[in-house]
Design a protein around this motif. Sequence first.
Motif, PDB file in Angstrom:
ATOM      1  N   GLU A 164      34.694 -46.518 -83.271  1.00 28.38           N
ATOM      2  CA  GLU A 164      33.528 -47.050 -83.679  1.00 28.38           C
ATOM      3  C   GLU A 164      33.103 -48.366 -83.240  1.00 28.38           C
ATOM      4  O   GLU A 164      32.057 -48.607 -83.108  1.00 28.38           O
ATOM      5  N   VAL A 165      34.029 -49.171 -83.085  1.00 31.92           N
ATOM      6  CA  VAL A 165      33.843 -50.615 -82.785  1.00 31.92           C
ATOM      7  C   VAL A 165      33.827 -50.696 -81.164  1.00 31.92           C
ATOM      8  O   VAL A 165      34.801 -50.419 -80.564  1.00 31.92           O
ATOM      9  N   GLN A 166      32.562 -51.169 -80.817  1.00 28.49           N
ATOM     10  CA  GLN A 166      32.639 -51.444 -79.243  1.00 28.49           C
ATOM     11  C   GLN A 166      32.795 -52.784 -79.040  1.00 28.49           C
ATOM     12  O   GLN A 166      32.138 -53.824 -79.681  1.00 28.49           O
ATOM     13  N   LEU A 167      33.663 -53.345 -78.208  1.00 24.52           N
ATOM     14  CA  LEU A 167      33.940 -54.714 -77.691  1.00 24.52           C
ATOM     15  C   LEU A 167      34.075 -54.939 -76.398  1.00 24.52           C
ATOM     16  O   LEU A 167      34.919 -54.468 -75.809  1.00 24.52           O
ATOM     17  N   SER A 168      33.471 -55.959 -76.019  1.00 18.92           N
ATOM     18  CA  SER A 168      33.641 -56.308 -74.434  1.00 18.92           C
ATOM     19  C   SER A 168      33.196 -57.628 -74.169  1.00 18.92           C
ATOM     20  O   SER A 168      32.771 -58.187 -75.243  1.00 18.92           O
ATOM     21  N   SER A 169      33.567 -58.368 -73.226  1.00 23.06           N
ATOM     22  CA  SER A 169      33.257 -59.728 -72.861  1.00 23.06           C
ATOM     23  C   SER A 169      33.121 -59.571 -71.481  1.00 23.06           C
ATOM     24  O   SER A 169      33.605 -59.232 -70.737  1.00 23.06           O
ATOM     25  N   ILE A 170      32.213 -60.580 -70.858  1.00 21.42           N
ATOM     26  CA  ILE A 170      32.070 -61.006 -69.832  1.00 21.42           C
ATOM     27  C   ILE A 170      32.439 -62.515 -69.319  1.00 21.42           C
ATOM     28  O   ILE A 170      32.408 -63.194 -70.300  1.00 21.42           O
ATOM     29  N   ASN A 210      29.182 -54.069 -80.937  1.00 24.13           N
ATOM     30  CA  ASN A 210      28.056 -53.498 -81.956  1.00 24.13           C
ATOM     31  C   ASN A 210      28.547 -53.876 -83.727  1.00 24.13           C
ATOM     32  O   ASN A 210      27.790 -53.585 -84.548  1.00 24.13           O
ATOM     33  N   VAL A 211      29.633 -54.688 -83.668  1.00 25.79           N
ATOM     34  CA  VAL A 211      29.730 -55.420 -84.834  1.00 25.79           C
ATOM     35  C   VAL A 211      29.491 -56.950 -84.888  1.00 25.79           C
ATOM     36  O   VAL A 211      29.991 -57.782 -83.909  1.00 25.79           O
ATOM     37  N   ASP A 240      28.818 -61.847 -79.398  1.00 24.92           N
ATOM     38  CA  ASP A 240      28.413 -63.090 -79.073  1.00 24.92           C
ATOM     39  C   ASP A 240      29.413 -64.346 -79.256  1.00 24.92           C
ATOM     40  O   ASP A 240      29.072 -65.419 -79.334  1.00 24.92           O
ATOM     41  N   ARG A 241      30.557 -64.082 -79.245  1.00 20.35           N
ATOM     42  CA  ARG A 241      31.565 -64.899 -79.420  1.00 20.35           C
ATOM     43  C   ARG A 241      31.518 -65.571 -78.233  1.00 20.35           C
ATOM     44  O   ARG A 241      31.822 -64.734 -77.005  1.00 20.35           O
TER      45      ARG A 241
END
Lengths: 501, 501
Positions: A45-51, A90-91, A96-97
Amino acid sequence: MSLVRILMFLIFVRASLQASAKDVEQWSVFEVSFNVESRINPFTEVQLSSIFVHDSLKIKVNGFYDGDNIFRIRFMPPQAGEWSYVTKSNVASLDDRKGKFKCVEPSSINHGYVCVRDTFHFAYKDGTPYLPLGTTAYAWHLQEDSLCKQTLQSLKESPFNKIRMCVFPKKYRWIMNDPAIFPFEKKSNGEWDFERFNPTYFQELDKNIDALAEMGIEVDLILFHPYDYSWGFDEMDSITDIRYLDYIIARLASFRNVWWSMGNEYDLIKSKNDDRWDSYFKFIKANDPYGHLLSVHNGPRWYNHSKPWITHLSLQTKELESLVEVRDKYQKPVLVDECGYEGNLPWEWGNLTAKELVHRFWVGISRGCYVAAHGETFLDDNDVLWWSKGGVLKGESVERIRFIKKISESFPLAKLNPVSKGYWRKRGGCCAGDDFYLYYTGNTQSKYIEVELSDNCLYDVEIIDAWDMVVRKYDEKISGKCRINLPEKPYQVIICRNIKK
Amino acid sequence: MSLVRILMFLIFVRASLQASAKDVEQWSVFEVSFNVESRINPFTEVQLSSIFVHDSLKIKVNGFYDGDNIFRIRFMPPQAGEWSYVTKSNVASLDDRKGKFKCVEPSSINHGYVCVRDTFHFAYKDGTPYLPLGTTAYAWHLQEDSLCKQTLQSLKESPFNKIRMCVFPKKYRWIMNDPAIFPFEKKSNGEWDFERFNPTYFQELDKNIDALAEMGIEVDLILFHPYDYSWGFDEMDSITDIRYLDYIIARLASFRNVWWSMGNEYDLIKSKNDDRWDSYFKFIKANDPYGHLLSVHNGPRWYNHSKPWITHLSLQTKELESLVEVRDKYQKPVLVDECGYEGNLPWEWGNLTAKELVHRFWVGISRGCYVAAHGETFLDDNDVLWWSKGGVLKGESVERIRFIKKISESFPLAKLNPVSKGYWRKRGGCCAGDDFYLYYTGNTQSKYIEVELSDNCLYDVEIIDAWDMVVRKYDEKISGKCRINLPEKPYQVIICRNIKK
């Protein structure tokens, strides 16, 4: 500010500091982690990505949950310089880290990841040619610690620069033991909870792949396989499969020594049809930010290697004499990574003599292809067969493969193509333009061979006994159409090098 | 009565007397000759045939002109007893000649001619199984006398019971010499007179085939071949070809050790298409009174062996691992008579090690097929290579073929069929019902094999090292599904014989 928010802020600061404190080599792993307690399923359920951004380069990577409230993002910078990143989730506490780090030039032993070069060959990302000299030990990393250590030591002392191994455990004759840990958690009813990976399982995998990277060993990582016994990892549904692939990519794509092997004997996995396989290939191709090598290893039925996502052929075949036709047809690197193992099993896939196995390596090389298909299947009182569990190497082929590694250092690797025409084209003759010719006599005993070299060059000749590991210089210099005398025994490699430039 | 008529009458009497004076063994040659001076071309314009009668048996054979005003009729009686004959000719002095002779039981070394038995096997006409152990010496009989004698001596001392040889001379690398005589006369303009055979050429052939018969060697007689240089025997017109076949049948069909091989690498003879080949097969089938074995040896393109006139497959192939499929497909005996020769030529068809060649013999046997493909191609200062010119045998395979001959005497030859199912079916397992099993491990080194014998039998086991020529008795008696321990080296033949009957 709640306590959790304060904690998260501190972790964030720590992560940023960590990253900036230690410079990251190009093609090494930059990792940032976030300690966040999630009330929702952190795997599903946690979506996490980074650019990740450097100049005009923008690369998106996914993060993953690693247990104990730790989320990680791993990134392999493809270029030196300043990189910055910003997360998306979504958490809120993962969103925005931001951070940055410095990527420095790679060290002398870091050549980047392996890619296709010149249509038919392999090279590391920095251009260094790569000659695959591979072995297979499907589930070595799932054995007891002392055996794992022994395997790593054996590999360290070996000539191998590639290994085929599975993510999932394997059960089959001679490897009937359960692993200590499994890739998924269990539900209270004893069934697998396919929505919860077991991070410990994958941490071990990370560690082992890293250990192999340090030895310069590429990992041909087998994502699915049919020898599952009754665990069911071979017949998960599509959603679970894709979630698994996503997780694997997030964890491991940043490891420069990873290749994706969609399946071992994929065609024996009855639960998936070609459409499903194709969709998985597409998924990997779309989600691997780096474009690691991607292929699939066949049982009786070959995959259609013409499909665009296949970077190279990863074949099981005994039909090595026809590799030139295969190469011509697919216009991709042809890598045979299974053609029978050195051993004494009752079955033909595991009872080759060392002579036969080494012969097969040379059949590949001499056709501008690659047979990187070492494996050992010597019966053992404790059922420790290298091919599945690792351990120590017992056979006689290893030293001859080391010999290949040594003598091929002076070959123009990644430029060898079958000679353009004539007797040798399909019979073990390859060359790099007119400057280098290699002929392999195989299991024959010709008194001489007739070759057609360039009239405009003058060649030094070496006769290499691939079994006895002896290199003899030929007295004459030769040119054009000519005859090369041989010692009338099998396994002779003839090298002709142009010395007139 | 003219002088000629008187002479003819006397000859007739002499022929009749000759025949009755000397009894003829079953499956031996009865010959009658007529001295007639013909004003018309005795090869093309004289028609001569004879009906041989014994009880209800009536067999028609053609006669032939043998030079020096001699016409001959040869007949191989297929049954003992009184035979009578009467000739038919368009030449009065050859017509309505009558005679009789007594055919006696064959001697102990005369088993008749070789035929197909039990779909997949060969046996002599008297039922004695025939295991072809063949060699090739294409034009040995067209070399100088001393060499011919040497070849016959070599064959006499060899284990071979079959030889492939050509009617026509052969020219190719290492056999560039013209024969002393040719099969046709020349016209005054130097061209061949295809309407006049050279009887001396064929008398030599008769003599040599006879000499081979005395040694128990079958002659796989090659009627056409492509290695003709510029003589043109490979591109005669259809009429000439048929006349030649007619002549060959008339001369040689009565020799019990003759097999018809329509062509060597027939597909490389560019002057004939499949329709022509078919018509030649039909001609032989219609005109050979005995039905000798009839096949054709391929180059790259196989003939369609399903055609009804083909008695057995006569293959050139290296794909020996798939012989069971070939056998299944054609439902005829599968004989591989070329799969590379023991030698040291620069080319793959002539640079096999002895180990590899002997291995191939066993691959055939263990699949209920036959690899009778010996040949030697060792380079020689005088260009005397066994494969074309005969001479002496130099290789190491001959002794192993002798060993096959010796040990196979106790095998139920002509009953061996691939095991019906399971691992060994296509991998070198054959049996004769439940009473006899043979497994061949080939170029592998299994520590043991797993086999499935009958539960109702008890088996003695022998482990035969096909290269070292050692037979070891296995201590245990075995039964049913079981494991047989092996010496972990290549070329092991395992024999299981039922001792509970």
